[in-house]
Motif scaffolding. Structure first.
Motif, mmCIF file in Angstrom:
data_model
loop_
_atom_site.group_PDB
_atom_site.id
_atom_site.type_symbol
_atom_site.label_atom_id
_atom_site.label_comp_id
_atom_site.label_asym_id
_atom_site.label_seq_id
_atom_site.Cartn_x
_atom_site.Cartn_y
_atom_site.Cartn_z
ATOM 1 N N ARG A 1 0.823 -1.206 0.000
ATOM 2 C CA ARG A 1 0.000 0.000 0.000
ATOM 3 C C ARG A 1 0.859 1.259 0.000
ATOM 4 N NH1 ARG A 1 -4.799 -1.935 -1.629
ATOM 5 N NH2 ARG A 1 -5.321 -3.850 -0.481
ATOM 6 N N PHE A 2 0.349 2.313 -0.606
ATOM 7 C CA PHE A 2 0.999 3.624 -0.566
ATOM 8 C C PHE A 2 -0.076 4.690 -0.626
ATOM 9 C CE2 PHE A 2 1.212 1.764 -4.811
ATOM 10 C CZ PHE A 2 0.535 2.689 -5.578
ATOM 11 N N GLY A 3 0.281 5.908 -0.238
ATOM 12 C CA GLY A 3 -0.709 6.967 -0.105
ATOM 13 C C GLY A 3 -0.423 8.196 -0.930
ATOM 14 N N VAL A 4 -0.742 9.362 -0.334
ATOM 15 C CA VAL A 4 -0.646 10.633 -1.046
ATOM 16 C C VAL A 4 0.787 10.926 -1.460
ATOM 17 C CG1 VAL A 4 -1.043 13.113 -0.851
ATOM 18 C CG2 VAL A 4 -2.642 11.506 0.202
ATOM 19 N N ALA A 5 1.760 10.507 -0.654
ATOM 20 C CA ALA A 5 3.163 10.779 -0.974
ATOM 21 C C ALA A 5 3.536 10.216 -2.339
ATOM 22 C CB ALA A 5 4.068 10.188 0.097
ATOM 23 N N THR A 6 2.934 9.098 -2.710
ATOM 24 C CA THR A 6 3.222 8.506 -4.014
ATOM 25 C C THR A 6 2.747 9.402 -5.145
ATOM 26 O OG1 THR A 6 3.024 6.290 -3.074
ATOM 27 C CG2 THR A 6 2.852 6.485 -5.459
ATOM 28 N N VAL A 7 1.559 9.974 -4.992
ATOM 29 C CA VAL A 7 1.013 10.858 -6.021
ATOM 30 C C VAL A 7 1.893 12.096 -6.172
ATOM 31 C CG1 VAL A 7 -0.984 12.217 -6.728
ATOM 32 C CG2 VAL A 7 -1.309 10.021 -5.556
ATOM 33 N N VAL A 8 2.330 12.656 -5.049
ATOM 34 C CA VAL A 8 3.201 13.834 -5.086
ATOM 35 C C VAL A 8 4.524 13.489 -5.764
ATOM 36 C CG1 VAL A 8 4.453 15.504 -3.673
ATOM 37 C CG2 VAL A 8 2.137 14.814 -3.030
ATOM 38 N N ALA A 9 5.106 12.356 -5.383
ATOM 39 C CA ALA A 9 6.369 11.941 -5.990
ATOM 40 C C ALA A 9 6.198 11.683 -7.479
ATOM 41 C CB ALA A 9 6.898 10.694 -5.296
ATOM 42 N N ALA A 10 5.077 11.052 -7.848
ATOM 43 C CA ALA A 10 4.826 10.774 -9.261
ATOM 44 C C ALA A 10 4.782 12.054 -10.077
ATOM 45 C CB ALA A 10 3.514 10.006 -9.407
ATOM 46 N N THR A 11 4.077 13.049 -9.569
ATOM 47 C CA THR A 11 3.974 14.327 -10.276
ATOM 48 C C THR A 11 5.330 14.996 -10.411
ATOM 49 O OG1 THR A 11 1.730 14.622 -9.402
ATOM 50 C CG2 THR A 11 2.842 16.572 -10.297
ATOM 51 N N ALA A 12 6.098 15.019 -9.331
ATOM 52 C CA ALA A 12 7.412 15.663 -9.352
ATOM 53 C C ALA A 12 8.358 14.964 -10.316
ATOM 54 C CB ALA A 12 8.008 15.681 -7.946
#
Length: 339
Positions: free
Chosen positions: A285-296
């Protein structure tokens, strides 16, 4: 008359620039296909180690891939060994991606590193590959390229710290050794793929390693008591055929065509793809940090892809001609590699 001559000379220059752009994006596309193939390596390794010893997985994948390599070389009517002038580079490929990366990354996973944590640490690989490209392949990216690369490194490092304990463990050291090994192997393979098709480069490396990997695989299979299940066999088949062979065909071709440093930045997306596979296949599982990292990371990739310095077509043609005469890979940034 001078003005007319300048006007007449402009279209060929524009055509060269357009051809360079098309070649660069073609290289990026091929490298992207390779990244998709490699992104499943960590989950597949975890599956393989559910019934097989980590050393057997690391060495055995190269041994089985070498059988495929021999078949391909025989069908193509190519020699089984590379030219002597290239043996040093092929030796580095063997140490880097045939033995080093599979061994260190597999041991890191076996020692307790999660697939997600391993993926983001290995996400530093494009920066290491770009540095090797400067040292070994003669590439000179622009400052903006390095800034985009640094941004990707910072994003991945921050993402790693948010998911881990923040402490440097033994598994992290193994992962660092894995990414350094891969960076060397990728750079040498990208250089050689400017003169040889990508499939032949990885085939030669696998065949060169076979006198080590095949006997070692036989011994490990006898002393480690492997448990052959559908899951372990599927994972081993993936890392042997796709991670160790098929994925390198578009990957090396992409590095040769698009430039090792530039096309290699596509690998910044690999940690995120691996996280998706880990979620789907391993239920990590992963959370919001993954979305932020993906965008960056995706922003950094986009910037790096648009920051390649325009090459001098005349200089590149001269370098390629000289390389052909010497039977050595050229050192221009965007070689005319063959897929």
């Amino acid at each position: 008359m001078k003005t007319d001559n300048s006007a007449i000379a402009s279209p060929p220059v524009a055509l060269h620039m357009a051809a360079d752009r098309r070649r660069a994006w073609r290289g990026t596309l091929l490298a992207g296909i390779g990244v998709i193939a490699f992104s499943g390596s960590f989950p597949a390794t975890v599956f393989a180690m559910r019934g097989l010893d980590p050393y057997l997985v690391a060495i055995g994948r190269a041994a089985f891939a070498s059988i495929v390599a021999v078949i391909c070389l025989k069908v193509a009517g190519a020699p089984l060994l590379p030219p002597r002038a290239h043996l040093r580079s092929y030796g580095l490929i063997v140490l880097g991606v045939v033995v080093g990366f599979p061994l260190f990354s597999g041991l890191a996973l076996h020692s307790g590193a999660s697939t997600a944590h391993s993926a983001v640490v290995i996400g530093l690989l494009p920066a290491a590959t770009a540095a090797c490209a400067v040292l070994r392949a003669g590439e000179r990216p622009r400052v903006l390229f390095w800034l985009a690369c640094a941004g990707g490194v910072v994003s991945i490092t921050a993402f790693t710290l948010t998911r881990g304990s923040g402490e440097f463990a033994g598994a992290d050291l193994l992962l660092v050794l894995a990414l350094l090994s891969a960076a060397v192997g990728y750079t040498e393979g990208g250089r050689l793929a400017r003169a040889e098709p990508g499939w032949r480069v990885i085939s030669y490396a696998l065949v060169m390693a076979a006198p080590l990997t095949v006997p070692a695989t036989v011994v490990l299979a006898l002393v480690t008591d492997p448990r052959l299940t559908a899951v372990s066999l599927a994972g081993f088949a993936y890392v042997s055929l796709i991670s160790m062979f098929l994925g390198f065909i578009p990957w090396y071709a992409g590095l040769a065509i698009g430039g090792i440093a530039r096309a290699g930045q596509v690998q910044l997306t690999q940690p995120l793809l691996t996280l998706v596979w880990a979620w789907l296949l391993l239920d990590e599982r992963f959370g919001v940090a993954t979305v932020v990292a993906a965008t960056a990371v995706l922003v950094c990739v986009a910037v790096s892809q648009g920051s390649r310095r325009g090459a001098d077509p005349g200089r590149e043609r001269g370098l390629r001609a000289r390389a052909r005469r010497r039977s050595l890979p050229d050192t221009g940034e965007s070689g005319a590699g063959r897929a």
